[in-house]
Scaffold this motif. Structure first.
Motif, PDB file in Angstrom:
ATOM      1  N   ILE A  73      63.931 119.255   5.157  1.00  0.00           N
ATOM      2  CA  ILE A  73      62.669 118.728   5.676  1.00  0.00           C
ATOM      3  C   ILE A  73      62.251 117.483   4.900  1.00  0.00           C
ATOM      4  N   ARG A  74      62.473 117.467   3.582  1.00  0.00           N
ATOM      5  CA  ARG A  74      62.128 116.291   2.768  1.00  0.00           C
ATOM      6  C   ARG A  74      62.920 115.059   3.186  1.00  0.00           C
ATOM      7  N   VAL A  75      64.179 115.223   3.542  1.00  0.00           N
ATOM      8  CA  VAL A  75      65.009 114.055   3.844  1.00  0.00           C
ATOM      9  C   VAL A  75      65.018 113.671   5.318  1.00  0.00           C
ATOM     10  N   SER A  76      64.590 114.577   6.193  1.00  0.00           N
ATOM     11  CA  SER A  76      64.711 114.241   7.611  1.00  0.00           C
ATOM     12  C   SER A  76      63.498 114.554   8.454  1.00  0.00           C
ATOM     13  N   GLY A  77      62.497 115.150   7.900  1.00  0.00           N
ATOM     14  CA  GLY A  77      61.425 115.636   8.753  1.00  0.00           C
ATOM     15  C   GLY A  77      61.883 116.935   9.383  1.00  0.00           C
ATOM     16  N   ASP A  78      61.453 117.188  10.578  1.00  0.00           N
ATOM     17  CA  ASP A  78      61.737 118.481  11.175  1.00  0.00           C
ATOM     18  C   ASP A  78      62.957 118.522  12.093  1.00  0.00           C
ATOM     19  N   CYS A  79      63.307 117.440  12.753  1.00  0.00           N
ATOM     20  CA  CYS A  79      64.369 117.490  13.756  1.00  0.00           C
ATOM     21  C   CYS A  79      65.751 117.469  13.100  1.00  0.00           C
ATOM     22  N   ILE A  80      66.546 118.470  13.432  1.00  0.00           N
ATOM     23  CA  ILE A  80      67.912 118.544  12.904  1.00  0.00           C
ATOM     24  C   ILE A  80      68.889 118.807  14.034  1.00  0.00           C
ATOM     25  N   LEU A  81      70.142 118.455  13.780  1.00  0.00           N
ATOM     26  CA  LEU A  81      71.236 118.734  14.701  1.00  0.00           C
ATOM     27  C   LEU A  81      72.161 119.734  14.030  1.00  0.00           C
ATOM     28  N   LEU A  82      72.674 120.683  14.803  1.00  0.00           N
ATOM     29  CA  LEU A  82      73.549 121.714  14.258  1.00  0.00           C
ATOM     30  C   LEU A  82      74.797 121.824  15.117  1.00  0.00           C
ATOM     31  N   VAL A  83      75.934 121.960  14.451  1.00  0.00           N
ATOM     32  CA  VAL A  83      77.202 122.164  15.143  1.00  0.00           C
ATOM     33  C   VAL A  83      78.047 123.093  14.286  1.00  0.00           C
ATOM     34  N   GLY A  84      78.808 123.949  14.932  1.00  0.00           N
ATOM     35  CA  GLY A  84      79.624 124.899  14.186  1.00  0.00           C
ATOM     36  C   GLY A  84      81.052 124.929  14.693  1.00  0.00           C
ATOM     37  N   ASP A  85      81.923 125.565  13.917  1.00  0.00           N
ATOM     38  CA  ASP A  85      83.320 125.624  14.322  1.00  0.00           C
ATOM     39  C   ASP A  85      83.671 126.875  15.128  1.00  0.00           C
ATOM     40  N   SER A  86      82.696 127.758  15.371  1.00  0.00           N
ATOM     41  CA  SER A  86      82.922 128.920  16.228  1.00  0.00           C
ATOM     42  C   SER A  86      82.003 128.913  17.446  1.00  0.00           C
ATOM     43  N   THR A  87      81.199 127.865  17.564  1.00  0.00           N
ATOM     44  CA  THR A  87      80.317 127.717  18.719  1.00  0.00           C
ATOM     45  C   THR A  87      80.777 126.508  19.520  1.00  0.00           C
ATOM     46  N   GLU A  88      80.499 126.541  20.807  1.00  0.00           N
ATOM     47  CA  GLU A  88      80.929 125.452  21.681  1.00  0.00           C
ATOM     48  C   GLU A  88      79.867 124.372  21.830  1.00  0.00           C
ATOM     49  N   ASN A  89      78.616 124.729  21.563  1.00  0.00           N
ATOM     50  CA  ASN A  89      77.510 123.801  21.757  1.00  0.00           C
ATOM     51  C   ASN A  89      77.065 123.176  20.448  1.00  0.00           C
ATOM     52  N   ALA A  90      76.444 122.013  20.569  1.00  0.00           N
ATOM     53  CA  ALA A  90      75.678 121.419  19.472  1.00  0.00           C
ATOM     54  C   ALA A  90      74.222 121.611  19.864  1.00  0.00           C
ATOM     55  N   TYR A  91      73.372 121.740  18.851  1.00  0.00           N
ATOM     56  CA  TYR A  91      71.975 122.061  19.096  1.00  0.00           C
ATOM     57  C   TYR A  91      71.060 121.115  18.334  1.00  0.00           C
ATOM     58  N   SER A  92      69.832 121.021  18.835  1.00  0.00           N
ATOM     59  CA  SER A  92      68.766 120.302  18.153  1.00  0.00           C
ATOM     60  C   SER A  92      67.543 121.211  18.138  1.00  0.00           C
ATOM     61  N   THR A  93      66.842 121.206  17.006  1.00  0.00           N
ATOM     62  CA  THR A  93      65.611 121.991  16.899  1.00  0.00           C
ATOM     63  C   THR A  93      64.685 121.349  15.886  1.00  0.00           C
ATOM     64  N   ASN A  94      63.425 121.706  15.967  1.00  0.00           N
ATOM     65  CA  ASN A  94      62.431 121.214  15.018  1.00  0.00           C
ATOM     66  C   ASN A  94      62.073 122.249  13.971  1.00  0.00           C
ATOM     67  N   ASN A  95      62.567 123.466  14.096  1.00  0.00           N
ATOM     68  CA  ASN A  95      62.240 124.510  13.136  1.00  0.00           C
ATOM     69  C   ASN A  95      63.433 124.739  12.214  1.00  0.00           C
ATOM     70  N   VAL A  96      63.446 124.023  11.115  1.00  0.00           N
ATOM     71  CA  VAL A  96      64.567 124.068  10.173  1.00  0.00           C
ATOM     72  C   VAL A  96      64.748 125.474   9.606  1.00  0.00           C
ATOM     73  N   ALA A  97      63.675 126.075   9.134  1.00  0.00           N
ATOM     74  CA  ALA A  97      63.775 127.394   8.498  1.00  0.00           C
ATOM     75  C   ALA A  97      64.323 128.439   9.455  1.00  0.00           C
ATOM     76  N   LEU A  98      63.824 128.465  10.682  1.00  0.00           N
ATOM     77  CA  LEU A  98      64.313 129.430  11.669  1.00  0.00           C
ATOM     78  C   LEU A  98      65.777 129.171  11.997  1.00  0.00           C
ATOM     79  N   ALA A  99      66.144 127.898  12.171  1.00  0.00           N
ATOM     80  CA  ALA A  99      67.538 127.570  12.483  1.00  0.00           C
ATOM     81  C   ALA A  99      68.467 128.043  11.377  1.00  0.00           C
ATOM     82  N   LEU A 100      68.100 127.800  10.120  1.00  0.00           N
ATOM     83  CA  LEU A 100      68.944 128.246   9.013  1.00  0.00           C
ATOM     84  C   LEU A 100      69.059 129.766   9.006  1.00  0.00           C
ATOM     85  N   GLN A 101      67.958 130.444   9.273  1.00  0.00           N
ATOM     86  CA  GLN A 101      67.969 131.915   9.293  1.00  0.00           C
ATOM     87  C   GLN A 101      68.913 132.422  10.381  1.00  0.00           C
TER      88      GLN A 101
END
Length: 135
Positions: A73-101
């Motif tokens: 959150i300090r370096v980017s604000g709230d919007c993050i992009l997430l991608v994984g090697d076992s998922t087919e989609n990339a995602y965007s969200t504003n809730n960093v803590a929930l996404a990490l959880q």
């Protein structure tokens, strides 16, 4: 859509938080940018060769997840992009803590970046939490 993608989407639906599934072209762009900008040692980012690399601990520690969320959150604000090697989609969200959880429960390497891809965080398959800045 993979089983893990369905699980992630269902977990976000249980909350009032927004999760955006990015187009396939954006997924490909993120994956290619990560591969081009960050050094890898095998299937993991070579964290020790990156500037300001920080190991936060493991996903078993709620404090480590919270510390990583605060750093992101300090370096980017709230919007993050997430991608994984076992998922087919990339995602965007504003809730960093929930996404990490949520993503910390998926058995994969999950990469978290900003739109500028000037930093990267990772939840490894093994549960390690890392962060590094490119600049």
């Amino acid at each position: 859509m993979s089983y893990f993608d369905k699980e992630i989407i269902e977990d976000f639906k249980k909350t009032s938080e927004n999760l955006t599934i990015l187009p396939e072209s954006e997924h490909d762009f993120i994956v290619n940018a990560i591969n081009e900008k960050f050094p890898f040692a095998g299937n993991r980012i070579a964290w020790n060769s990156l500037k300001d690399s920080t190991y936060f601990g493991t996903t078993a520690s709620q404090g480590a997840l919270e510390s990583l969320a605060k750093k992101i959150i300090r370096v980017s604000g709230d919007c993050i992009l997430l991608v994984g090697d076992s998922t087919e989609n990339a995602y965007s969200t504003n809730n960093v803590a929930l996404a990490l959880q949520i993503f910390s429960t998926i058995p994969q390497h999950t990469y978290i970046v900003s739109e500028s891809i000037s930093w990267i965080a990772c939840i490894s398959f093994e549960g390690d939490l890392d962060f590094a800045s490119l600049y």
